[in-house]
Scaffold this active site. Sequence first.
Site, PDB file in Angstrom:
ATOM      1  N   CYS A  20      -2.141  -0.115   7.437  1.00  0.00           N
ATOM      2  CA  CYS A  20      -1.343   1.092   7.220  1.00  0.00           C
ATOM      3  C   CYS A  20      -1.433   2.039   8.409  1.00  0.00           C
ATOM      4  O   CYS A  20      -0.439   2.663   8.787  1.00  0.00           O
ATOM      5  CB  CYS A  20      -1.785   1.799   5.947  1.00  0.00           C
ATOM      6  SG  CYS A  20      -1.414   0.852   4.461  1.00  0.00           S
TER       7      CYS A  20
ATOM      8  N   GLU B  27       1.055   3.887   1.779  1.00  0.00           N
ATOM      9  CA  GLU B  27       1.574   4.328   3.073  1.00  0.00           C
ATOM     10  C   GLU B  27       2.695   3.420   3.572  1.00  0.00           C
ATOM     11  O   GLU B  27       3.691   3.908   4.105  1.00  0.00           O
ATOM     12  CB  GLU B  27       0.438   4.373   4.110  1.00  0.00           C
ATOM     13  CG  GLU B  27      -0.688   5.320   3.747  1.00  0.00           C
ATOM     14  CD  GLU B  27      -1.778   4.680   2.881  1.00  0.00           C
ATOM     15  OE1 GLU B  27      -2.783   5.360   2.616  1.00  0.00           O
ATOM     16  OE2 GLU B  27      -1.628   3.495   2.472  1.00  0.00           O
TER      17      GLU B  27
ATOM     18  N   HIS C 230       0.851  -1.181   0.000  1.00  0.00           N
ATOM     19  CA  HIS C 230       0.000   0.000   0.000  1.00  0.00           C
ATOM     20  C   HIS C 230       0.894   1.241   0.000  1.00  0.00           C
ATOM     21  O   HIS C 230       2.033   1.194   0.479  1.00  0.00           O
ATOM     22  CB  HIS C 230      -0.894   0.017   1.225  1.00  0.00           C
ATOM     23  CG  HIS C 230      -1.897  -1.096   1.261  1.00  0.00           C
ATOM     24  ND1 HIS C 230      -2.967  -1.093   2.130  1.00  0.00           N
ATOM     25  CD2 HIS C 230      -2.003  -2.243   0.544  1.00  0.00           C
ATOM     26  CE1 HIS C 230      -3.683  -2.181   1.945  1.00  0.00           C
ATOM     27  NE2 HIS C 230      -3.111  -2.897   0.985  1.00  0.00           N
TER      28      HIS C 230
END
Length: 158
Positions: free
Chosen positions: A88, A57, A55
């Site tokens: 995240c 992040e 992801h």
Amino acid sequence: MTLGHEHFMDIALELARKAGDQGNRPIGSVLVDARGKILAQGTNRMYTDFDPTAHAETIVIREACKSLGTVDLSGSTIYSTLEPCPMCCWAIIDSKVARLVLGGRYAGLGRRDVGRYSIETFLEFTGKSLELVTGVRQKEGEELRRGWSAARRDGAPG
């Protein structure tokens, strides 16, 4: 000159567009230190990396920690074009990021598959704290995700 939240969110939105063009979820993230220096930039790479943890992040946190030689990002700010998922969010908290600046929200997308999850409910559940700034380019972040989801329903790859 101090650069504002909209400047860094604009960078994150451009990254999100690139992620979407590559078949990934259109999410971008920028990590900035307390002086406004960009430490890392990243996009969602789940589908190109075949990695469900890739992801935006987590990508910027990994890159910043590696380049700085630390897992402590105290004083930094992370910009995300869409509300970070629980994985995240925990990475943000565990790396001691001070502030999260959000674009789109799950509630704004009408996402029912995430239940009652929001950053706020996650923080309440865990008893952790994190400075939140919400609504920065929210419409643009949500529109990118809506467009990507609609394209997938219509048979586009990714």
